[in-house]
Structure formats: C-alpha cells, structure tokens
Design an enzyme around this catalytic site. Structure first.
Site, PDB file in Angstrom:
ATOM      1  N   ASP A  93       0.830  -1.209   0.000  1.00 26.76           N
ATOM      2  CA  ASP A  93       0.000   0.000   0.000  1.00 26.76           C
ATOM      3  C   ASP A  93       0.859   1.251   0.000  1.00 26.76           C
ATOM      4  O   ASP A  93       0.658   2.160  -0.812  1.00 26.76           O
ATOM      5  CB  ASP A  93      -0.918   0.015   1.228  1.00 26.76           C
ATOM      6  N   LYS A 103      -6.250  -0.296   6.359  1.00 25.31           N
ATOM      7  CA  LYS A 103      -7.365  -1.220   6.490  1.00 25.31           C
ATOM      8  C   LYS A 103      -8.630  -0.448   6.848  1.00 25.31           C
ATOM      9  O   LYS A 103      -8.580   0.580   7.538  1.00 25.31           O
ATOM     10  CB  LYS A 103      -7.086  -2.273   7.572  1.00 25.31           C
ATOM     11  N   ASP A 129       0.124  -0.340   5.932  1.00 27.54           N
ATOM     12  CA  ASP A 129      -1.007  -1.075   5.374  1.00 27.54           C
ATOM     13  C   ASP A 129      -2.290  -0.411   5.855  1.00 27.54           C
ATOM     14  O   ASP A 129      -2.546  -0.332   7.063  1.00 27.54           O
ATOM     15  CB  ASP A 129      -0.952  -2.539   5.837  1.00 27.54           C
TER      16      ASP A 129
END
Length: 342
Positions: A248, A263, A261
């Site tokens: 990412d 989420k 990352d």
C-alpha cells in the site's frame, strides 16, 4: 424411680405367671404408671454414639481452627488461604518449568533484513514515490498464501460470521455486501494515493470523495505523522523465497521508515491482535522489499492503520523491528506450509 426399677427386676426374675401379670394393662397402669419409661431405659440400653470429631488429631489442626474461628466476618485473603492449605495438605511441591520452550522454527530461515543489500548514503530527493505495476506470473501472492494456510480456529470463526451474515442478508445480499466492502477499500486507497502523490500525478475524481469521506476523516490525525513517501501501490517480490505482493505505502511514520497497510473496518480494532493476519502480511512485504533489487532502501518497521467509516479516529498499530522479526518467523512458517501443500 429407682424403687420401681428394682421392683421390676424382681418380678422379671420370678415366675412366668407373674411376668404375664406384669404386662396386663390393669396391673401396670395401677402399680407402675411410669413403667414404660422405666422399662425402655432398662431393657433397651443403647450404645453411646461415637463422635467422629473426637478421633481427629486436635493438636494438628488447633491453629487452623483458631484462625478460622477468630474472624467475625469472612476476611480471607490469598495469604490466609495459602496458610490454611499448608496446614491441611502441607507445603506444595515446587514445579521447575523446563528450560526448553517448544517453538517451531522455519526450515529454510531467511533474514528479514538483507545483509548483502547496499543502501546509498544519500537517498534520492525525488518527490515521486515508486509505483511498480504488479506483473502476473506463477509466483504466489502474500494474500493467497495467507488465505490457504489460515489456522483452523480462525477459519471456524470466519465461516461462522459468514453464515450469520447470510442468514441476515440472504446469499445475494451477502455477495452485494462484500462487493461494496471491496469497492470502498479500493476507493479509500485511491483517495489516499491522491493525497500523497504530487498534484501533477494525482488522478483524483471528485465523485469518489463522498463514498470514503468517513474513512478519510478517520485517518487525519495519522496523516500528520507521515512523511517522505517512497512507494505507493507498488509491487514487491522476494527474490529468494519466491513470492510477491502489492504494498500500500512505504513512508516514514514519526521518523521511522515503515511499510504502511491501510485497512477499513466497521468494528473497532484497538489492539494489534484484532487485525488477525495483517501483521504477517506487513512482515512479508518488509522482507520482500529488502530482498527486491528494485528498491534501494531497506525497511525494518511496519504500521497498520485501521480506518472507520463513521469517522471515528483510526487506530494506528506500530510494529517495531523486534515485533516485525517475530511476525516474520511466523510468516516463514506459513510460507513453508503453503509450499508443502502445493
């Protein structure tokens, strides 16, 4: 009463005719109005019951009885309970735990940090983050490996959640629900990419802001601590272990270079363990970057940011080098499990 008993014994010792006369109602009611009480005491002398408590070693439990009866109310503490147990059962046998800790170690262990990789002393000042397209090949992806090696307990809870959602929404409704979740995740990543990219590179679409406005509001306090973005939605490949993935973001978080990352979640996830396999995914990406020749830097930290649709402040979970190393070992075990199955 004593005279009556003596009289009775004399009569019993006599002839049987007198004994029969003794038990005639007219006779004993007239002569011995209390004879029934007297005969029961004489003829049926019961043995005295033995009190089991008298056989207990009184001296042995004297201090215990005193300690229990000395309290007017219940005032037990762990210390007093241990004292009572010692009096009753004696000192406990101390168990010496084994020094050997059963931990699985990967058969093909590879270091998280690449010792053969040279990092330039002066990093490039280019404001363009790396963005390498993911090339489809025969190598397995990090996501695929984790999905096919999911622990049984985690798979059980995931399946139970799925069946519960199907009961509530129906099969078609559940498929639509999951499709919308993936779409929102993609739009969220696109919106973040437009924030980090320079204005001339950004491809922001105005119509997408309303769908992810809550997520963007959720991560505002995290974005303030992010700087020096080096990669966005960029492919990575571990040249030794032969797996690939799509990172990412790689940037500095509070001065530490991290694999980040992003989420999204509808439920709060305030602790790292609430993110299930996400730490393994981050560790896998870190190892891949460090062993990928396309990247002239190495990473030792990770960051998982859980954003919420309602705009509540996101939970950033920072992974220091020690924690990343622990999850790296777990990732290697999952990778070996996948290779054994395939």
């Amino acid at each position: 009463m004593l005279l009556i008993r003596m009289k009775l014994l004399q009569l019993l010792a006599g002839k049987s005719e007198k004994l029969e006369m003794l038990f005639q109602p007219r006779f004993y009611q007239k002569q011995f109005p209390y004879m029934c009480l007297a005969t029961s005491a004489c003829l049926y002398s019961k043995k005295k019951k033995v009190n089991s408590y008298e056989q207990v070693d009184q001296e042995k439990y004297k201090s215990l009885v005193c300690s229990v009866t000395s309290y007017k109310a219940s005032a037990q503490t762990p210390e007093t309970i241990f004292e009572e147990d010692n009096l009753l059962y004696g000192q406990p046998l101390k168990h010496t735990p084994s020094n050997k800790v059963e931990t699985k170690t990967p058969k093909n262990w590879v270091s998280l940090v690449n010792p053969r990789k040279t990092v330039p002393l002066v990093s490039s000042n280019s404001n363009r983050p790396m963005k390498i397209a993911l090339q489809k090949n025969k190598l397995p992806s990090v996501t695929r490996i984790l999905q096919q090696t999911i622990p049984p307990q985690q798979a059980f809870y995931l399946e139970r959640w799925k069946q519960k959602m199907i009961l509530e929404l129906g099969k078609d409704g559940f498929e639509e629900y999951t499709k919308n979740l993936f779409l929102q995740g993609e739009l969220f990543h696109t919106a973040l990419e437009s924030i980090f990219l320079p204005e001339e590179m950004a491809t922001k679409e105005q119509g997408e802001d309303s769908a992810v406005s809550g997520y963007l509001s959720s991560v505002q306090h995290v974005l303030k601590d992010i700087s020096e973005v080096k990669a966005l939605e960029s492919a990575v490949q571990h040249e030794t272990l032969k797996y690939l993935g799509l990172v990412d973001c790689v940037a500095k978080y509070r001065g530490q270079l991290c694999v980040i990352d992003w989420k999204t979640s509808e439920k709060p996830k305030p602790f790292l363990q609430n993110t299930f396999d996400n730490p393994l995914q981050v560790a896998a990406y870190i190892g891949a970057i460090n062993h990928d020749a396309n990247y002239d830097f190495q990473v030792s930290c990770g960051l998982i940011v859980v954003a919420y649709k309602d705009g509540c402040p996101a939970h950033p979970h920072f992974m220091d080098p020690d924690l990343c190393s622990q999850y790296w070992n777990k990732w290697l075990l999952r990778l070996e499990e996948y290779m054994d199955k395939n």
